[in-house]
Design a protein around this motif. Sequence first.
Motif, short mmCIF file in Angstrom:
data_model
loop_
_atom_site.label_atom_id
_atom_site.label_comp_id
_atom_site.label_asym_id
_atom_site.label_seq_id
_atom_site.Cartn_x
_atom_site.Cartn_y
_atom_site.Cartn_z
N GLU A 73 -18.42 0.03 -5.23
CA GLU A 73 -18.94 0.16 -6.65
C GLU A 73 -19.49 -1.26 -7.21
O GLU A 73 -18.38 -1.96 -7.36
CB GLU A 73 -17.99 0.77 -7.36
CG GLU A 73 -18.05 0.61 -8.91
CD GLU A 73 -17.31 1.80 -9.80
OE1 GLU A 73 -16.43 2.52 -9.03
OE2 GLU A 73 -17.63 1.56 -10.89
N TYR A 133 -16.35 9.59 -2.43
CA TYR A 133 -16.52 8.84 -3.85
C TYR A 133 -17.85 7.99 -3.71
O TYR A 133 -17.73 6.93 -3.16
CB TYR A 133 -15.39 8.02 -4.34
CG TYR A 133 -15.63 7.31 -5.57
CD1 TYR A 133 -15.82 7.83 -6.83
CD2 TYR A 133 -15.46 5.72 -5.70
CE1 TYR A 133 -16.01 7.06 -7.86
CE2 TYR A 133 -15.69 5.10 -6.86
CZ TYR A 133 -15.91 5.77 -8.05
OH TYR A 133 -16.24 5.11 -9.12
N SER A 183 -21.12 10.87 -7.77
CA SER A 183 -20.14 11.15 -8.68
C SER A 183 -20.56 10.72 -10.28
O SER A 183 -20.11 11.24 -11.24
CB SER A 183 -18.93 10.11 -8.30
OG SER A 183 -18.70 10.24 -7.15
N ARG A 184 -20.99 9.54 -10.44
CA ARG A 184 -21.80 9.18 -11.62
C ARG A 184 -23.13 8.94 -11.63
O ARG A 184 -23.67 7.60 -11.64
CB ARG A 184 -20.83 8.16 -12.32
CG ARG A 184 -19.44 8.60 -12.46
CD ARG A 184 -18.75 7.45 -13.54
NE ARG A 184 -18.94 5.92 -13.25
CZ ARG A 184 -18.05 5.44 -12.57
NH1 ARG A 184 -17.15 6.14 -11.96
NH2 ARG A 184 -18.26 4.17 -12.36
N ILE A 221 -7.12 4.68 -2.43
CA ILE A 221 -7.56 4.58 -4.06
C ILE A 221 -6.81 3.77 -4.79
O ILE A 221 -7.13 2.88 -5.81
CB ILE A 221 -7.46 6.00 -4.34
CG1 ILE A 221 -8.40 7.11 -4.24
CG2 ILE A 221 -7.46 6.25 -6.03
CD1 ILE A 221 -8.28 8.25 -4.25
N VAL A 280 -12.53 10.06 1.13
CA VAL A 280 -12.41 10.38 -0.28
C VAL A 280 -14.31 10.38 -0.70
O VAL A 280 -14.64 9.18 -0.35
CB VAL A 280 -11.86 9.34 -1.23
CG1 VAL A 280 -12.03 9.39 -2.79
CG2 VAL A 280 -10.49 9.09 -0.84
N TYR A 322 -20.74 -0.17 -19.50
CA TYR A 322 -20.48 -0.39 -18.22
C TYR A 322 -21.28 0.27 -17.40
O TYR A 322 -21.51 1.42 -17.40
CB TYR A 322 -19.10 0.02 -17.97
CG TYR A 322 -18.74 -0.16 -16.45
CD1 TYR A 322 -18.24 -1.37 -15.92
CD2 TYR A 322 -18.76 0.97 -15.56
CE1 TYR A 322 -17.74 -1.42 -14.63
CE2 TYR A 322 -18.24 0.85 -14.27
CZ TYR A 322 -17.97 -0.38 -13.76
OH TYR A 322 -17.52 -0.54 -12.42
N SER A 323 -22.13 -0.45 -16.67
CA SER A 323 -23.30 0.25 -15.94
C SER A 323 -22.63 0.03 -14.35
O SER A 323 -22.79 -1.25 -13.84
CB SER A 323 -24.56 -0.44 -15.94
OG SER A 323 -25.45 -0.54 -14.77
N LEU A 375 -13.60 3.22 1.42
CA LEU A 375 -13.03 4.51 0.63
C LEU A 375 -13.55 5.72 1.40
O LEU A 375 -12.56 6.50 1.56
CB LEU A 375 -13.53 4.53 -0.67
CG LEU A 375 -12.69 5.54 -1.61
CD1 LEU A 375 -11.10 5.37 -1.66
CD2 LEU A 375 -13.45 5.22 -2.78
N LEU A 399 -10.35 0.39 -3.34
CA LEU A 399 -11.52 0.19 -2.52
C LEU A 399 -12.61 1.21 -2.74
O LEU A 399 -12.45 2.28 -3.54
CB LEU A 399 -11.06 0.81 -0.98
CG LEU A 399 -9.81 -0.05 -0.34
CD1 LEU A 399 -9.81 0.54 1.29
CD2 LEU A 399 -10.41 -1.47 -0.26
N SER A 400 -13.85 0.64 -2.42
CA SER A 400 -14.96 1.60 -2.78
C SER A 400 -15.99 1.45 -1.53
O SER A 400 -15.78 0.52 -0.84
CB SER A 400 -15.49 1.29 -4.34
OG SER A 400 -15.92 -0.06 -4.10
#
Lengths: 370, 222
Positions: free
Chosen positions: A313, A232, A237-238, A216, A230, A304-305, A225, A220-221
């Motif tokens: 991400e 995510y 999450s979104r 985190i 994690v 922000y998309s 990640l 990293l994504s």
Amino acid sequence: MDEPTILDAQELEINMGPQHPATHGVLRVKLKLDGERVLDADCVIGYLHRGVEKISENRTYTKCLPYYDRTDYIAAVSNALGYVLGVEKLMEIEVPERAVTVRIMMTEFNRIASHLLWLATHALDIGALTVFLYCFREREEILKLFENLFGARLTTHAFRIGGLWMDLPPGFEEAARKFIDEFPARVDEYEQLLTNNRIWIDRTKGIGVISGEEAIDYGLSGPPLRGSGVPYDLRRSRPYGGYDQYEFDVPVGLNGDTYDRYLIRMEEMRQSRRIIQQTLDRLPGGPIRGKVPRIIKPPVGEYYSGIEGPRGELGYYIVSDGSAFPFRVRIRPPTFINLQALKRLVKGHLVADVIAIIGTLDVVLGEIDR
Amino acid sequence: MSEENKPPGAAPEDQPEQKKSGAPAAPAGGGEAKAAQPKPPAAKKPPAKKLPSYEELTDDPLLKDLRGRFPNGIVSGQSFLGQPIYTTALELLGDVMLYLRGSEWAFDYLVDLTCLDYLGDPKRLCMVYHLYSHKSGRLIRIKARAAADEMVPSMSTIWRTADWLEREAFDMYGVEFSGHPDLRRILLPEDWVGYPLRKDYDIKLQDQAWIRKHLRIRKVPE
């Protein structure tokens, strides 16, 4: 160090890349070595820099779109999705249900294609040649679907602001169904070759370990990640673009090593297939394009998309000054940020592991350099 | 500006004409023009879609907390399309960020760091940070304005992510970060002159001396 003896090898600095088959593009890594051990690594990037963000400021909102295919050329469909979702939000355009469903379907197909290419080259780098041939066989089927629908295999220019360019061609649904029916057996086939393979385990287990907290901190994504435990995933999450209506699992790893990241991507392919199955089952009829003005002129504002690309991400931060040209389009590149952790991941490993770690980060230099 | 945007949205065809007939009335006379101006928008509003705009944040617990802790640090709290934006003073940016990361808000993930260039403004550079909290699942945007020659505090000690992102901002905008461990260009060659993403850097303008020297192209096309 000052007086090298026969037993004590001198510190050596070597260049890996930029023209190196295992760096997946033009990545140059300056390695500081003590014998075979890596003491330090410094990435030199920018060989593919084309100034996509600057070009965007000089194109209309519609004309920007093809340029983003050429950033992450392995996942061109995801790139298009992130951008069109952002512009649609700014313009408050309603996208018809059919287009939303087809978009999710194609993005998930792209995720599978991208992971297949990753698996193929990652295994090839480590020395498993067979997987490469198998993966490319399946990837070819997906690229054929892309060609049928978008007219291109890689730089797809997949979506348009407000929906799709064209409806699904005749025979597309059958071909897609045929693919997803066969696919689980194929993934099992790859796993048979690798998951319990001694050499594969030796080369990947305990290599490039990073804890969740540190991952985190490094920003990293994506699979790197999630490999560290994690959960995510932006689809969860979104949620964006209608993903909240689909059932799928987000796999996470335990050890944060190269092997776990491998397992995660294998599972993600199965989950993507599950999502595609659902899109095909519910595919509604109706129009494929919403009401879109001839000239795209978003009001003064910013958005922000962020979407979950195959590599992590992927964000588009779009700033509008009310004109037909974007004031700024910032691309949040997942692999640019993931690659930053390379220095930390390779420390103390052997040179051969550097190749495994570059592979596990799944870098695409077109996106890193933009 | 906002009037111009309405017709492409969902407005029927006759509306642009209405606007044209309204427009010449404006410069006709000083006092009367002002009275005449508000009329056309008022007439147009009902059929047109409401455009998204910046809204002041009210009842935002984070803004309240920040205002309480940094009375001089928070310039504004707004939201656009549901995404909150907090503008801070540059002097207190480092403190605010440290607080956001360390306190119970736990913004442990720096999603993105970038810069905007408002040419002509005395504080032309605008730093933009996107922060995410894995604990609460909130995404926020922090902004801070800086003049071109002002030092911006580096975030690389707070989030490791910032290291390369700040190098990129330096590379493209020439932002100088104080406290950055290794501030040098990242995407462009190290001896490149100029900052390409600044608004006064024309898209066709390149560092011609660099091109002549390294690519050995004698005649660089204008």
